[in-house]
Design a protein around this motif. Structure first.
Motif, short mmCIF file in Angstrom:
data_model
loop_
_atom_site.label_atom_id
_atom_site.label_comp_id
_atom_site.label_asym_id
_atom_site.label_seq_id
_atom_site.Cartn_x
_atom_site.Cartn_y
_atom_site.Cartn_z
N CYS A 14 -17.91 -39.00 -30.05
CA CYS A 14 -18.38 -37.62 -30.14
C CYS A 14 -17.35 -36.73 -30.85
N ARG A 15 -16.08 -36.96 -30.58
CA ARG A 15 -15.04 -36.18 -31.26
C ARG A 15 -15.05 -36.50 -32.76
N ASN A 16 -15.24 -37.76 -33.11
CA ASN A 16 -15.33 -38.12 -34.52
C ASN A 16 -16.54 -37.47 -35.17
N TYR A 17 -17.62 -37.36 -34.42
CA TYR A 17 -18.83 -36.71 -34.93
C TYR A 17 -18.57 -35.24 -35.25
N MET A 18 -17.94 -34.53 -34.32
CA MET A 18 -17.66 -33.12 -34.55
C MET A 18 -16.66 -32.93 -35.68
N ARG A 19 -15.68 -33.82 -35.75
CA ARG A 19 -14.69 -33.71 -36.82
C ARG A 19 -15.38 -33.87 -38.19
N ALA A 20 -16.35 -34.78 -38.26
CA ALA A 20 -17.07 -34.98 -39.52
C ALA A 20 -17.86 -33.74 -39.90
N ILE A 21 -18.44 -33.07 -38.92
CA ILE A 21 -19.20 -31.85 -39.19
C ILE A 21 -18.32 -30.80 -39.84
N PHE A 22 -17.13 -30.58 -39.27
CA PHE A 22 -16.26 -29.54 -39.81
C PHE A 22 -15.72 -29.90 -41.18
N ARG A 23 -15.50 -31.18 -41.42
CA ARG A 23 -15.05 -31.58 -42.76
C ARG A 23 -16.13 -31.32 -43.80
N ILE A 24 -17.38 -31.65 -43.47
CA ILE A 24 -18.48 -31.43 -44.41
C ILE A 24 -18.67 -29.94 -44.67
N ARG A 25 -18.46 -29.11 -43.66
CA ARG A 25 -18.66 -27.67 -43.82
C ARG A 25 -17.72 -27.07 -44.86
N PHE A 26 -16.60 -27.75 -45.12
CA PHE A 26 -15.63 -27.21 -46.07
C PHE A 26 -15.78 -27.80 -47.46
N VAL A 27 -16.80 -28.61 -47.67
CA VAL A 27 -17.04 -29.13 -49.02
C VAL A 27 -17.62 -28.06 -49.91
N ALA A 28 -18.61 -27.33 -49.40
CA ALA A 28 -19.25 -26.28 -50.18
C ALA A 28 -19.89 -25.28 -49.22
N VAL A 29 -19.95 -24.04 -49.65
CA VAL A 29 -20.56 -23.00 -48.83
C VAL A 29 -22.02 -23.34 -48.53
N LEU A 30 -22.71 -23.89 -49.53
CA LEU A 30 -24.10 -24.26 -49.33
C LEU A 30 -24.23 -25.29 -48.20
N TRP A 31 -23.30 -26.24 -48.17
CA TRP A 31 -23.35 -27.28 -47.12
C TRP A 31 -23.06 -26.65 -45.76
N LYS A 32 -22.09 -25.74 -45.74
CA LYS A 32 -21.76 -25.05 -44.49
C LYS A 32 -22.97 -24.28 -43.96
N GLU A 33 -23.61 -23.53 -44.84
CA GLU A 33 -24.76 -22.74 -44.41
C GLU A 33 -25.91 -23.64 -43.94
N THR A 34 -26.06 -24.79 -44.61
CA THR A 34 -27.13 -25.71 -44.22
C THR A 34 -26.87 -26.29 -42.84
N LEU A 35 -25.64 -26.72 -42.58
CA LEU A 35 -25.31 -27.27 -41.27
C LEU A 35 -25.40 -26.20 -40.18
N ASP A 36 -24.89 -25.01 -40.49
CA ASP A 36 -24.93 -23.93 -39.49
C ASP A 36 -26.35 -23.53 -39.16
N GLY A 37 -27.27 -23.75 -40.10
CA GLY A 37 -28.66 -23.40 -39.85
C GLY A 37 -29.51 -24.57 -39.37
N SER A 38 -28.86 -25.68 -39.00
CA SER A 38 -29.57 -26.88 -38.53
C SER A 38 -29.23 -27.13 -37.07
#
Length: 375
Positions: free
Chosen positions: A84-108
């Motif tokens: 679960c910690r690895n899962y959350m860590r992956a989420i935060f790493r993806i959020r910093f790839v692009a603003v579009l990706w961050k907004e997509t994850l935050d809205g999912s």
């Protein structure tokens, strides 16, 4: 500046509220190099990102693509305390790839539908809130790991009290290395969406405790894995299972007829595993019809008395089963006769097949090797 997730302290988990945003955030467009990093200023699109194929994807499709890049939270993956910690860590790493990706994850909301005893309380509260009313995965690991932020990790009761109001949303629940019966005093309400349940206790959980587990209402259960618990007559009624694994009743007898009732009520059962159970055999020999499980793929018996294994083998058949696991000492008697039709069928459909019986178990070797040894 954007957080350096590669340098993130291994056990650290950032809550959404603490993630940089607005003008201070930089973003990296997909397939761009670090040299294209520029301050975002008033525009949240870095140089070179405008016109990217990712910008043209429907939000729903991009959300699915990002979901596929996250670590699995399937039942088999939850056995790793760090999953679960690895899962959350992956989420935060993806959020910093692009603003579009961050907004997509935050809205999912589905991204955040996870609560774990290995998360800080603030992270669990944030995930529960952001996941809206979607089904939840609940993960509890009582293993003694030394996190650097150990003070932020919730105590057992605190974690269950936080998640109890969401019982009606639970879909997957994993509880490992439990030591206290009173933990389940928090789990006395119905969990009508719960489909997969794993409970492994370090100390025996008494039948009285199981009596009020989930308010005796688990109508959608498909995967049941219990260790250190029993199935008394008044237990939660569970039928329609696809996976059933019971282990270590620790001296508490289980009526074999009760067990067969659950198995017979699950014609779609694909896995059946029974380990070190104290089965209460019927006092009189009663002729019962054989239970035929046409979808059974794996049938394993471990550390059972010969009469127990014999009784189960004679009353449960899986004509299409491809994985058998038995202790030789349990079946090297008249019970082995029940396997004659199955063994002959396997032998006819495999090339140069052989049956090896050793101290560690039994293995059937053929064109497609089927291992049924102790592992």
């Amino acid at each position: 500046p954007a957080a350096n997730t590669e340098g993130m302290d291994e056990p650290a988990i950032q809550t959404v509220e603490n993630v940089p945003h607005g003008r201070s955030q930089r973003a990296l467009a997909p397939k761009t190099t670090p040299s294209s990093f520029v301050p975002t200023g008033g525009q949240n699109t870095p140089q070179g990102a405008r016109g990217s194929p990712f910008d043209k994807l429907p939000t729903e499709l991009l959300s699915v693509i990002l979901q596929s890049s996250l670590p699995s939270l399937e039942m088999h993956a939850l056995s790793d305390p760090m999953c679960c910690r690895n899962y959350m860590r992956a989420i935060f790493r993806i959020r910093f790839v692009a603003v579009l990706w961050k907004e997509t994850l935050d809205g999912s909301p589905w991204v955040w539908a996870i609560a774990s005893s290995t998360f800080p309380t603030q992270q669990n509260a944030s995930n529960i809130r952001r996941s809206a009313e979607l089904p939840l995965t609940i993960h509890y690991s009582g293993r003694p790991f030394l996190w650097e932020n150990q003070d932020e990790i919730p105590a057992n009761i605190q974690f269950l009290q936080l998640t109890k109001p969401t019982l009606h949303r639970w879909k997957v629940a994993w509880f490992d290395s439990l030591e206290q019966n009173d933990l389940f005093q928090c789990l006395d309400q119905p969990a009508i969406l719960l489909q997969e349940l794993h409970i492994h206790s370090l100390t025996f959980i008494s039948p009285d405790t199981e009596h009020y587990l989930f308010g005796e209402q688990l109508p959608n259960m498909k995967h049941l894995d219990l260790d250190g618990m029993v199935l008394p007559a008044h237990a939660v009624p569970v039928y329609g299972l696809r996976f059933l694994d019971l282990g270590h009743s620790l001296g508490q007898s289980i009526p074999v007829e009760r067990l067969l009732e659950v198995v017979g009520g699950s014609p779609g059962l694909e896995h059946l595993g029974l380990t070190k159970l104290d089965l209460q055999m019927p006092s009189t020999l009663v002729t019962k019809s054989t239970i035929v499980l046409n979808r059974l793929q794996s049938f394993r018996l471990r550390d059972l008395r010969g009469e127990e294994a014999d009784y189960l083998i004679r009353h449960i058949q899986g004509p299409h089963c491809i994985q058998y696991g038995f202790d030789p000492s349990s079946i090297l008697d008249t019970a082995l006769q029940a396997f004659e039709p199955v063994l002959q069928q396997i032998h006819r459909t495999t090339d140069e097949s052989s049956l090896d019986i050793e101290g560690g178990g039994i293995a059937w070797n053929g064109a497609e090797t089927i291992h049924t040894s102790g592992g």
